[in-house]
Each structure stands twice: as C-alpha cells, then as structure tokens.
Design an enzyme around this catalytic site. Structure first.
Site, short mmCIF file in Angstrom:
data_model
loop_
_atom_site.label_atom_id
_atom_site.label_comp_id
_atom_site.label_asym_id
_atom_site.label_seq_id
_atom_site.Cartn_x
_atom_site.Cartn_y
_atom_site.Cartn_z
N SER A 11 -2.32 8.95 -50.49
CA SER A 11 -1.28 8.22 -49.76
C SER A 11 -1.87 6.99 -49.09
O SER A 11 -1.29 5.90 -49.12
CB SER A 11 -0.64 9.13 -48.70
OG SER A 11 0.04 10.19 -49.31
N GLU A 12 -3.03 7.15 -48.46
CA GLU A 12 -3.74 6.01 -47.86
C GLU A 12 -5.24 6.21 -48.01
O GLU A 12 -5.74 7.33 -47.96
CB GLU A 12 -3.41 5.84 -46.37
CG GLU A 12 -1.97 5.47 -46.06
CD GLU A 12 -1.10 6.67 -45.76
OE1 GLU A 12 0.12 6.51 -45.67
OE2 GLU A 12 -1.67 7.78 -45.61
N THR A 13 -5.93 5.10 -48.17
CA THR A 13 -7.39 5.05 -48.16
C THR A 13 -7.80 4.01 -47.13
O THR A 13 -7.21 2.92 -47.08
CB THR A 13 -7.95 4.66 -49.54
OG1 THR A 13 -7.50 5.61 -50.51
CG2 THR A 13 -9.47 4.62 -49.54
N PHE A 31 -5.01 1.06 -47.10
CA PHE A 31 -4.41 0.75 -48.40
C PHE A 31 -3.67 1.96 -48.95
O PHE A 31 -4.18 3.09 -48.91
CB PHE A 31 -5.50 0.35 -49.41
CG PHE A 31 -6.19 -0.95 -49.08
CD1 PHE A 31 -5.79 -2.13 -49.68
CD2 PHE A 31 -7.23 -0.97 -48.18
CE1 PHE A 31 -6.42 -3.32 -49.39
CE2 PHE A 31 -7.88 -2.16 -47.87
CZ PHE A 31 -7.47 -3.34 -48.48
#
Length: 244
Positions: A11-13, A31
């Site tokens: 979902s997010e990095t 991101f």
C-alpha cells in the site's frame, strides 16, 4: 524510489532522509505502487516506529517532527505508544452528479443528509457515509468506476464508513484502485478524514470524543483504531515495549 515502491507492491513504501526544514527530525517520502503521496497515516507512524527501534532518531520532549510533502507533522511518543496530529483537514462538498457516480461505483445508496465530501490532509479522500455498517461490509465496488472517478476528481480514492450500534464505533473501508490499491486493509489518513467528516456533520455526541474505528474485516486483517477529535488522531498500532 517509485520503482522500488512498484516492486514491493505494498500500500505504501517509505524512505527516511535527512531533514531539509528547520526543526524537523527527518524527512519522509511516501509512495504507493503508482505515485508519491504528500502524507499518509500508517506510513508516518510505522516509519517513526522503525526509526525509534533502530535508534536512528530520538524524541525531543516526547515529540518527533516529520517533514513530508504536506509540511511538518508532529508525532507524540507516549510511553510505549505513538500517535500523530493530523494535518489541518480541508473539506469540500461534491456535486449531486458526483454523488450519483459514487453510488454507482459502490453499488449502494449513500447518505444525502451527511453527504459525501472530499477531505484534504495532504492526501485527498472522498469520504462517504452509509449509516449501517452491515451495508458497508457488503459493498462490492466497481473498481473501474472508482478509478475513473478518482482520476476525474484528482483524489486518492474513496473511504466509506457506517455505524456499529449506538456506541460511536464505526466500520471503515478504503478503496484506492487509481493508486494501485484495490482495498487498503487499514488507512490512517482515510480514518483521520472520517474523523473530520464526523465532526463537520456533528455525528459525534461530543466534539471531544474518543471512538473506535474497525477496518480490514473483509480482508481478514482487522484492526482497531482509536480517535480523539478534532485533530489528534491516536493510532495505537503496537506496543514498543513488547517488540523483540
């Protein structure tokens, strides 16, 4: 960075960098698989948690200041818990045409009394209220329609919530297919936007009320989040003292 985020397909990095603004503890870039986000709740807390555990950062007077796309975000270190102060939300009503598009994409009627709005906390969500949590859980969204609507309105996606009885507890679901996330198992910025929505429409019995939001049940990753309106968003994700 974007290529790595696309490869992880999470979902997010996040990436922690040296700060560039005075007073910031560090700079965070966030991101999704497809684009960079100015702010997101769980990546903010999770990144701070990891940096604290690795002893790469240290709180000052119980606070950490994160620099990110939305500016400076304050995190609070309280004993073994982390919480954050949500960036000031900006609410905007949507048109009746957009409401009809939302209903078509969700396959459900939504409240026209507490009607959908966009909530901008650095990341923009359409927040939609369906009074009964059971109806929220039964949503089978049309992801193509949601993608088209998100791109049309330049928003991240749609966060939907409904009431679970009279306790103030709610069920939340978040869809962001335009960002490569069909459904997020738990979304801090989406839940923070719901808190702003509930306060705006006076859906809480008291303006300074703590309540619990449930999310992820449809993805078998259920999580409970605790909120205090209007601005403090407390997401008790983990007890740092219990970590190895």
């Amino acid at each position: 960075m974007q290529a790595i985020a696309g490869w992880t397909n999470l979902s997010e990095t996040t990436f922690l960098l040296p700060p560039t603004q005075p007073g910031a503890t560090y700079k965070l870039r966030i991101f999704s698989p497809r684009n960079e986000l100015d702010f997101a709740g769980h990546p903010t807390l999770g990144s701070a948690f990891a940096a604290l555990e690795a002893k790469r950062i240290f709180p000052t007077n119980g606070k950490i200041i994160q620099e990110c796309g939305v500016g400076l975000v304050t995190l609070h270190v309280e004993d073994t818990h982390l919480s954050l102060t949500l960036p000031e939300p900006k609410l905007k009503v949507v048109t009746n045409e957009t409401i009809s598009e939302i209903e078509a994409a969700l396959g459900r009627s939504v409240s026209r009394i507490a009607s959908p709005v966009t909530v901008n906390t650095g990341i923009v969500w359409i927040v939609t209220y369906i009074p009964d949590a059971k109806d929220v859980l039964n949503i089978k969204p049309n992801l193509e329609r949601l993608t088209a609507l998100s791109n049309k309105l330049n928003v991240t996606g749609v966060t939907v919530f409904g009431d679970k009885g009279q306790s103030g507890e709610i069920e939340v679901r978040t869809f962001a297919p335009a960002s490569g996330i069909e459904e997020d198992p738990v979304c801090g910025s989406g839940n923070g936007s719901v808190a702003a929505f509930r306060q705006h429409y006076k859906l809480l019995e008291r303006q300074e009320m703590t309540y619990t939001a449930n999310q992820g049940q449809k993805l078998v990753a259920m999580e409970k989040l605790s909120f205090i309106t209007p601005k403090m968003v407390k997401l008790f994700l983990a007890d740092r003292a219990s970590q190895p």
